[in-house]
Design a protein around this motif. Structure first.
Motif, PDB file in Angstrom:
ATOM      1  N   LEU A  15       0.790  -1.236   0.000  1.00 24.74           N
ATOM      2  CA  LEU A  15       0.000   0.000   0.000  1.00 24.74           C
ATOM      3  C   LEU A  15       0.823   1.287   0.000  1.00 24.74           C
ATOM      4  N   MET A  16       1.920   1.304   0.701  1.00 22.92           N
ATOM      5  CA  MET A  16       2.675   2.547   0.864  1.00 22.92           C
ATOM      6  C   MET A  16       3.108   3.212  -0.440  1.00 22.92           C
ATOM      7  N   VAL A  53       9.614   8.235   4.715  1.00 22.24           N
ATOM      8  CA  VAL A  53       9.073   7.379   5.780  1.00 22.24           C
ATOM      9  C   VAL A  53      10.043   6.261   6.165  1.00 22.24           C
ATOM     10  N   GLU A  54      11.249   6.289   5.631  1.00 21.58           N
ATOM     11  CA  GLU A  54      12.223   5.248   5.953  1.00 21.58           C
ATOM     12  C   GLU A  54      12.527   5.119   7.446  1.00 21.58           C
ATOM     13  N   PRO A  55      12.445   6.171   8.248  1.00 25.63           N
ATOM     14  CA  PRO A  55      12.668   5.952   9.691  1.00 25.63           C
ATOM     15  C   PRO A  55      11.717   4.892  10.272  1.00 25.63           C
ATOM     16  N   VAL A  56      10.538   4.759   9.722  1.00 27.41           N
ATOM     17  CA  VAL A  56       9.618   3.713  10.180  1.00 27.41           C
ATOM     18  C   VAL A  56      10.200   2.336   9.857  1.00 27.41           C
ATOM     19  N   LYS A  77      11.812  -3.212   0.877  1.00 30.12           N
ATOM     20  CA  LYS A  77      11.989  -1.793   0.543  1.00 30.12           C
ATOM     21  C   LYS A  77      12.755  -1.655  -0.769  1.00 30.12           C
ATOM     22  N   ASN A  78      13.884  -2.332  -0.857  1.00 30.41           N
ATOM     23  CA  ASN A  78      14.699  -2.250  -2.070  1.00 30.41           C
ATOM     24  C   ASN A  78      13.956  -2.805  -3.286  1.00 30.41           C
ATOM     25  N   GLU A  79      13.220  -3.880  -3.082  1.00 33.69           N
ATOM     26  CA  GLU A  79      12.431  -4.464  -4.165  1.00 33.69           C
ATOM     27  C   GLU A  79      11.382  -3.464  -4.668  1.00 33.69           C
ATOM     28  N   GLU A  80      10.702  -2.792  -3.764  1.00 33.52           N
ATOM     29  CA  GLU A  80       9.678  -1.820  -4.164  1.00 33.52           C
ATOM     30  C   GLU A  80      10.294  -0.651  -4.912  1.00 33.52           C
ATOM     31  N   TYR A  81      11.414  -0.146  -4.454  1.00 33.66           N
ATOM     32  CA  TYR A  81      12.079   0.959  -5.154  1.00 33.66           C
ATOM     33  C   TYR A  81      12.454   0.541  -6.576  1.00 33.66           C
TER      34      TYR A  81
END
Length: 103
Positions: A15-16, A53-56, A77-81
């Motif tokens: 979702l993010m 939002v990476e601090p989360v 995270k890396n996959e989504e980027y």
């Protein structure tokens, strides 16, 4: 790690990108008066907002029982980027199309 242990993180990463990244991106382009950004500009700005939002993503302790979930979060995270950069996130592409069509 069992699938049920990472379900909530999977759901968040589903979702993010479009709820946070593309939504804030569309508003940014709208406020700047840019009606036809390139796909690459839209994708790049989406990643820029997600990085805020990476601090989360780094909020769990780094040791013990959180080690596996932290590893999964970093992977996802890396996959989504990468998916966003490559145009493989269908929701981001849909948001881009909607923005340039209806801006």
């Amino acid at each position: 790690m069992r699938n049920d242990e990472r379900f909530e993180i999977q759901r968040a990463f589903d979702l993010m990108p479009h709820v946070i990244g593309a939504s804030w991106t569309a508003v940014w382009f709208r406020m700047k008066g840019i009606k036809k950004p390139t796909r690459e500009e839209f994708r790049g700005k989406t990643i820029e907002y997600l990085r805020l939002v990476e601090p989360v993503f780094d909020s769990y302790p780094k040791e013990g029982e959180f080690a596996e979930i932290n590893k999964y979060i970093e992977f996802r995270k890396n996959e989504e980027y990468e998916k966003i950069k490559a145009g493989e996130n269908k929701e981001i592409e849909t948001r881009y199309d909607r923005y340039v069509d209806y801006g």
